[in-house]
Design an enzyme around this catalytic site. Structure first.
Site, mmCIF file in Angstrom:
data_model
loop_
_atom_site.group_PDB
_atom_site.id
_atom_site.type_symbol
_atom_site.label_atom_id
_atom_site.label_comp_id
_atom_site.label_asym_id
_atom_site.label_seq_id
_atom_site.Cartn_x
_atom_site.Cartn_y
_atom_site.Cartn_z
ATOM 1 N NE ARG A 153 -3.970 -1.689 2.499
ATOM 2 C CZ ARG A 153 -3.968 -3.001 2.656
ATOM 3 N NH1 ARG A 153 -2.830 -3.643 2.818
ATOM 4 N NH2 ARG A 153 -5.100 -3.683 2.642
ATOM 5 C CG ASP B 271 6.544 -6.555 -2.814
ATOM 6 O OD1 ASP B 271 6.531 -7.780 -2.558
ATOM 7 O OD2 ASP B 271 5.944 -5.715 -2.139
ATOM 8 C CB ALA C 288 9.097 6.321 6.324
ATOM 9 C CB ALA C 289 9.563 0.606 6.233
ATOM 10 N NE ARG C 290 7.559 -1.539 12.409
ATOM 11 C CZ ARG C 290 6.600 -0.613 12.267
ATOM 12 N NH1 ARG C 290 6.865 0.549 11.734
ATOM 13 N NH2 ARG C 290 5.369 -0.853 12.678
ATOM 14 C CG ASP D 33 9.368 8.416 10.608
ATOM 15 O OD1 ASP D 33 9.468 9.373 11.416
ATOM 16 O OD2 ASP D 33 8.314 7.762 10.473
ATOM 17 C CD GLU E 263 10.779 3.359 16.266
ATOM 18 O OE1 GLU E 263 9.622 3.455 16.680
ATOM 19 O OE2 GLU E 263 11.080 3.385 15.064
ATOM 20 C CG HIS F 243 7.722 5.398 14.268
ATOM 21 N ND1 HIS F 243 7.981 4.113 14.673
ATOM 22 C CD2 HIS F 243 6.795 5.285 13.279
ATOM 23 C CE1 HIS F 243 7.234 3.266 13.968
ATOM 24 N NE2 HIS F 243 6.502 3.968 13.109
ATOM 25 C CB ALA G 46 1.181 6.432 11.283
#
Ligand code: MLT
Length: 323
Positions: free
Chosen positions: A152, A172, A232-234, A258, A263, A282, A285
């Protein structure tokens, strides 16, 4: 029957209001709860709604007696022990739709901040300087963006990159090439193809045994000199020491981060304090719209699961054979 819904992380009031409106629910949602407070409240809970602040590992799950569902208000379920939940017959669901635009927009913010040295320029002006020459940037226009992960968020980033007239490729292994073709984005067969071509690499993958530390000394060596990397994922997708070393030599010209393996990041994280890195805590979102959507989706998951036996976005599918 009364169901006890435990919400140990901050959830948007729109979600809490939905839960409170259900007569059969008793809600514990005082705001952020400590691990000890969460454990003390767990034995009576039938549903647990968490964000990334609560780790539902085997030790925590050992305190569940009545728990039927865990809803991760957000996407990543790397803070939930899915196998242990399956063993205990607890259905784990997430809310993958609410965050997509927020995270894609933040990725773009990071990309622009990185390419145009916006945070550095801001800091310099605040310090009373006028450093126009120091912050020569690069345009996104015409650059090859390599997306690792084309779910997404990856797709939403791709769409926005088209407006910036970037060229794009994605890697992917789970996305059929015809879907990507339909969106006009070539899916490359191997990561090496992506590393060889991308000027900017953006990570949008989940953490699995295959993707953990996918950015490391060996893969960085395959990238173009001066590549930019956005995560910005993990944090666990990156080997901290290897990326920090490449940022120091300039092999990787800059990174925007991010997310961090731990964390808040550990003080000895070698990625901290580098001049060619843009940092955010982070925030992917963290928009009003995304948090409201995620809160509503999480509440809906709980209501549908406990009152209607309907399970959506289940992350541990084998559990459905046990319940
Ligand atoms: C997610 O996985 O949904 C995002 O990283 C945001 C969050 O962890 O809350």
């Amino acid at each position: 029957m009364t169901y006890h819904i435990l919400v140990p992380d901050n959830l948007n009031p729109a979600g809490i209001d939905m839960l409170n409106a259900v007569e059969a629910f008793e809600i514990t949602a005082p705001g952020k709860m400590s691990r000890e407070e969460t454990i003390a409240a767990l034995p009576t809970a039938h549903a647990l709604i968490i964000r990334s602040g609560t780790t539902a590992d085997a030790d925590l799950l050992a305190h569940t007696e009545n728990l039927r569902v865990i809803v991760r208000a957000g996407v990543g379920v790397d803070n939930v022990d899915l196998d242990e939940c399956t063993r205990r017959g607890i259905v784990v669901m997430n809310t993958p739709d609410g965050n997509t635009i927020a995270t894609a927009e933040h990725t773009f913010g990071l990309m622009l901040a990185l390419a145009r040295h916006i945070p550095q320029g801001d800091a310099s002006l605040r310090a009373g300087r006028w450093d126009r020459k120091l912050y020569m940037g690069t345009e996104l226009h015409g650059k090859m963006l390599g997306l690792i992960g084309f779910g997404r968020v990856g797709r939403a980033v791709a769409k926005r990159a088209q407006a910036f007239e970037m060229t794009e490729i994605a890697y992917d292994p789970f996305v059929p090439p015809d879907i990507a073709r339909h969106l006009g984005i070539p899916i490359v067969p191997t990561l090496d193809d992506l590393f060889a071509q991308a000027d900017i690499i953006s990570l949008h993958a989940v953490v699995t045994d295959d993707t953990r530390e996918i950015i490391n000394a060996e893969t960085i060596a395959k990238m173009k000199d001066g590549v930019l990397i956005i995560n910005a994922a993990r944090g666990a997708l990156v080997n901290n020491a290897d990326l920090a070393a490449a940022l120091k030599t300039g092999k990787v010209a800059g990174a925007a981060l991010d997310v961090y393996d731990v964390e808040p990041p550990a003080t000895d994280n070698p990625l901290l304090g580098l001049d060619n890195v843009v940092y955010t805590p982070h925030l992917g979102a963290s928009t009003r719209e995304a948090q409201e959507a995620v809160g509503v989706h999480a509440a809906t998951r709980v209501i549908e699961a406990l009152l209607k036996g309907k399970y959506t976005s289940v992350r541990n599918k084998p559990v459905l054979e046990k319940i």
